[in-house]
Scaffold this active site. Structure first.
Site, mmCIF file in Angstrom:
data_model
loop_
_atom_site.group_PDB
_atom_site.id
_atom_site.type_symbol
_atom_site.label_atom_id
_atom_site.label_comp_id
_atom_site.label_asym_id
_atom_site.label_seq_id
_atom_site.Cartn_x
_atom_site.Cartn_y
_atom_site.Cartn_z
ATOM 1 N N CYS A 27 -16.445 1.711 -20.182
ATOM 2 C CA CYS A 27 -17.795 1.763 -19.607
ATOM 3 C C CYS A 27 -18.639 0.565 -20.031
ATOM 4 O O CYS A 27 -19.564 0.171 -19.312
ATOM 5 C CB CYS A 27 -18.492 3.057 -20.013
ATOM 6 S SG CYS A 27 -17.714 4.556 -19.361
ATOM 7 N N GLU A 43 0.823 -1.211 0.000
ATOM 8 C CA GLU A 43 0.000 0.000 0.000
ATOM 9 C C GLU A 43 0.859 1.265 0.000
ATOM 10 O O GLU A 43 0.530 2.256 -0.667
ATOM 11 C CB GLU A 43 -0.944 -0.002 1.201
ATOM 12 C CG GLU A 43 -2.085 -0.998 1.103
ATOM 13 C CD GLU A 43 -3.005 -0.725 -0.065
ATOM 14 O OE1 GLU A 43 -3.255 0.461 -0.373
ATOM 15 O OE2 GLU A 43 -3.464 -1.697 -0.688
ATOM 16 N N THR A 73 1.916 5.557 -7.426
ATOM 17 C CA THR A 73 2.849 4.778 -8.244
ATOM 18 C C THR A 73 2.106 3.612 -8.877
ATOM 19 O O THR A 73 1.304 2.940 -8.216
ATOM 20 C CB THR A 73 4.023 4.255 -7.387
ATOM 21 O OG1 THR A 73 4.565 5.343 -6.616
ATOM 22 C CG2 THR A 73 5.122 3.666 -8.259
ATOM 23 N N GLY A 79 10.824 6.932 -6.060
ATOM 24 C CA GLY A 79 10.354 8.291 -5.826
ATOM 25 C C GLY A 79 9.638 8.462 -4.495
ATOM 26 O O GLY A 79 9.393 7.504 -3.777
ATOM 27 N N TYR A 80 9.314 9.724 -4.185
ATOM 28 C CA TYR A 80 8.622 10.064 -2.933
ATOM 29 C C TYR A 80 9.323 9.365 -1.753
ATOM 30 O O TYR A 80 8.736 8.550 -1.047
ATOM 31 C CB TYR A 80 7.150 9.658 -2.990
ATOM 32 C CG TYR A 80 6.388 10.320 -4.118
ATOM 33 C CD1 TYR A 80 5.947 11.629 -4.012
ATOM 34 C CD2 TYR A 80 6.129 9.632 -5.303
ATOM 35 C CE1 TYR A 80 5.253 12.239 -5.046
ATOM 36 C CE2 TYR A 80 5.439 10.237 -6.348
ATOM 37 C CZ TYR A 80 5.006 11.531 -6.214
ATOM 38 O OH TYR A 80 4.331 12.142 -7.238
#
Length: 591
Positions: free
Chosen positions: A437, A278, A284, A322-323
């Protein structure tokens, strides 16, 4: 004001709605008498699953022991805030309404001549307070946001200022009372009649109408049986989300079971592995996360292994994902859990570093079966389209509506499967561009599809263009070693290793900025510098152009702080993407 309320409630009694199998509830619209009348309000605590943190009137569900709805109202007020029944005089009753939870609520207006000391007597009540009544009983104070209820649009009222954050049923009750105290002019004098499905009407000033593209839907677009205008809040024809949820959940699970992707974190209920996935999946893509997830677990297969790992090792395993703050929070949370235990509910997970409400809900639902909602980016998109919500999810009101929707939809059983399914729906079917859809299980109930708004939803807040900065880095060499510094806490990319760098200021050129930085490193004027490489990179909130220069000082740099790292060992130091690119350029130039 109190006498005006008494007169208007006597002249126009509230509309009654038949329960038709729904549970009944009553609330007390308590008006504290005085020169400046006030209203008695409460804030629900986080333990109230479907109405977490909402501003409401004291009240609750009618019990078998209640003789009538008014007695129910008084009992609930006494139990929730300690208000004695003898302290309240009944003035009248407002229109009944059907809430999103499926209750038929009867609002009673009562005057309190002398307000006793109140206390939040139940754990469901966080606090009680008494704001001035006049600002909340002005029709101009309220705005409406139309949402799709499966067959048409209906308004959700909210206090325009957002302070306090009153919306939903509480707002609708106050709007009803405000319209009685300050009725709109007669129809025809700049006023439109809005007809509710199934009959009945309410007059609404043009300033309160929904804009034309929202209010009226062409029958060819809307389909048979779709309301062309916004129905009044809580009218009898309204089918609450709580009543539609079981059918929506059943459709979703039937769609998911044969289609759900076989992902490694879906084969386990181990909190460590689910939590890791998570955190990695925040902003990401799955395809990016898969190799990182496997490599991370190969090196740190347990919570204890992560807690005892060196920060450089954790950041190194995260490099490129990243982050990076996520990795540092992951490390800190692991140490907290080893010391104090692994939480067994969403509230406990939400107290850990780097774990927000949605992530905590996902972990608790998947691992422990808790009825905890999730609202990551994929789910936000699904629900915004389902509701045809024109508010951006990032706005306070948009977030409240989506969290309420997510909470009502989350089932009490098969919670883990539902949680995976709704995230899968957003990731693979209800995608940002070209959603499928035709195969979506919620297409028949989707407001965005009925109104042909899918491509426009979710709404986005206007973002200013990303600012652009110029930066320089100086690669200082001493033999086969290069100077590195760890980025300090509280700065961008904290904890990672970097080459000495600085931002180019004002009209300064890149070369001048590099010489300035080199002089600071050496403690003396800089010798000539050689260009090494140039990079462009975009972060979340800004873009940079980085110019890297090579410096061979010819001796020990006098004032340089940092660590001398061998060229061959650069790969062992976790770095940001830009510094890694500079390291590769340096290795190619010097190796």
């Amino acid at each position: 004001m109190v006498e005006a309320m008494r007169a208007t409630l006597a002249a126009t009694p509230g509309r009654r709605i038949s329960a038709r199998g729904r549970a009944r509830a009553a609330v007390l619209v308590g008006v504290v008498a005085g020169r400046s009348p006030r209203l008695l309000l409460i804030e629900r605590s986080d333990t109230v699953v479907h109405h977490r943190g909402e501003i409401a009137f004291p009240g609750g569900r009618m019990e078998a022991t209640d003789r009538d709805l008014w007695r129910c109202c008084l009992r609930e007020a006494e139990e929730e805030v300690g208000l004695a029944a003898a302290a309240v005089e009944l003035l009248g009753r407002l229109d009944d309404l059907v809430t999103s939870s499926g209750f038929v609520v009867s609002p009673f207006v009562g005057v309190i001549d002398k307000l006793p000391k109140l206390v939040a007597a139940r754990r469901e009540v966080k606090r009680c307070f008494t704001p001035a009544a006049a600002p909340l009983l002005s029709r101009a104070a309220w705005t409406l946001h139309p949402v799709w209820d499966g067959s048409g649009l209906r308004p959700i009222y909210a206090l325009a200022s957002g302070r306090p954050p009153i919306w939903g049923a509480t707002a609708a009750i106050l709007v009803d009372l405000a319209r009685r105290l300050d009725p709109p002019p007669a129809a025809g004098a700049g006023v439109a009649e809005v007809v509710a499905p199934g009959g009945g009407s309410v007059y609404r000033p043009r300033a309160e109408q929904v804009p034309e593209p929202v209010a009226r839907v062409a029958p060819a677009t809307a389909g048979a049986g779709v309301a062309e205008v916004v129905a009044p809040y809580g009218c009898a024809a309204h089918r609450p989300l709580a009543e539609r949820a079981p059918e929506l959940v059943a459709r979703l699970l039937a769609w998911y079971r044969p289609r759900g992707r076989d992902l490694p974190w879906r084969r386990t209920r181990d909190p460590y592995r689910v939590w890791l996935s998570e955190i990695m999946l925040q902003q990401t893509r799955v395809e990016t996360v898969l190799p990182y997830y496997d490599r991370f677990l190969a090196r740190l297969p347990s919570l204890a292994a992560l807690a005892t790992a060196d920060e450089d090792e954790v950041l190194g395993l995260w490099e490129g994902l990243g982050y990076y703050r996520r990795a540092r929070h992951l490390h800190a949370a692991a140490r907290a859990m080893v010391a104090h235990g692994v939480p067994a509910d969403s509230a406990g997970w939400a107290r850990l570093p780097g774990v927000g409400r949605s992530t905590a809900g996902a972990i608790a639902a998947i691992c422990f079966g808790e009825r905890a909602p999730v609202l990551d980016g994929n789910v936000q998109r699904v629900l915004a389209r389902l509701l045809a919500l024109r508010l951006a999810p990032a706005t306070p009101m948009g977030g409240r509506i989506l969290w309420s929707c997510a909470t009502h939809l989350t089932p009490a059983t098969e919670t883990a499967t539902y949680t995976q399914a709704i995230m899968e729906l957003g990731a693979t079917c209800c995608t940002p561009r070209r959603p499928d859809c035709a195969t979506c299980p919620w297409a028949p109930a989707c407001g965005g599809r009925a109104l042909d708004w899918v491509a426009e939803l979710p709404a986005r807040t206007r973002r200013a263009p990303l600012p652009h900065h110029r930066e320089v880095a100086v690669v200082v060499r001493r033999g086969d070693r290069l100077l590195l510094r760890r980025r300090p806490d509280g700065t961008l990319l904290a904890g990672l290793w970097a080459f000495p760098h600085t931002r180019v200021v004002g009209g300064e050129g890149e070369g001048a900025a590099a010489r300035r930085l080199a002089a600071q490193l050496l403690g003396r004027p800089s010798p000539p510098l050689a260009p090494l490489t140039r990079l462009e990179h975009a972060y979340t909130h800004f873009r940079i152009t980085l110019h890297a220069f090579f410096l061979d000082p010819g001796g020990e740099p006098a004032a340089a702080a940092g660590e001398w790292v061998a060229l061959a060992a650069l790969d062992t130091r976790p770095m940001a993407v830009t510094d890694r690119a500079v390291a590769r350029a340096a290795a190619a130039a010097f190796g």
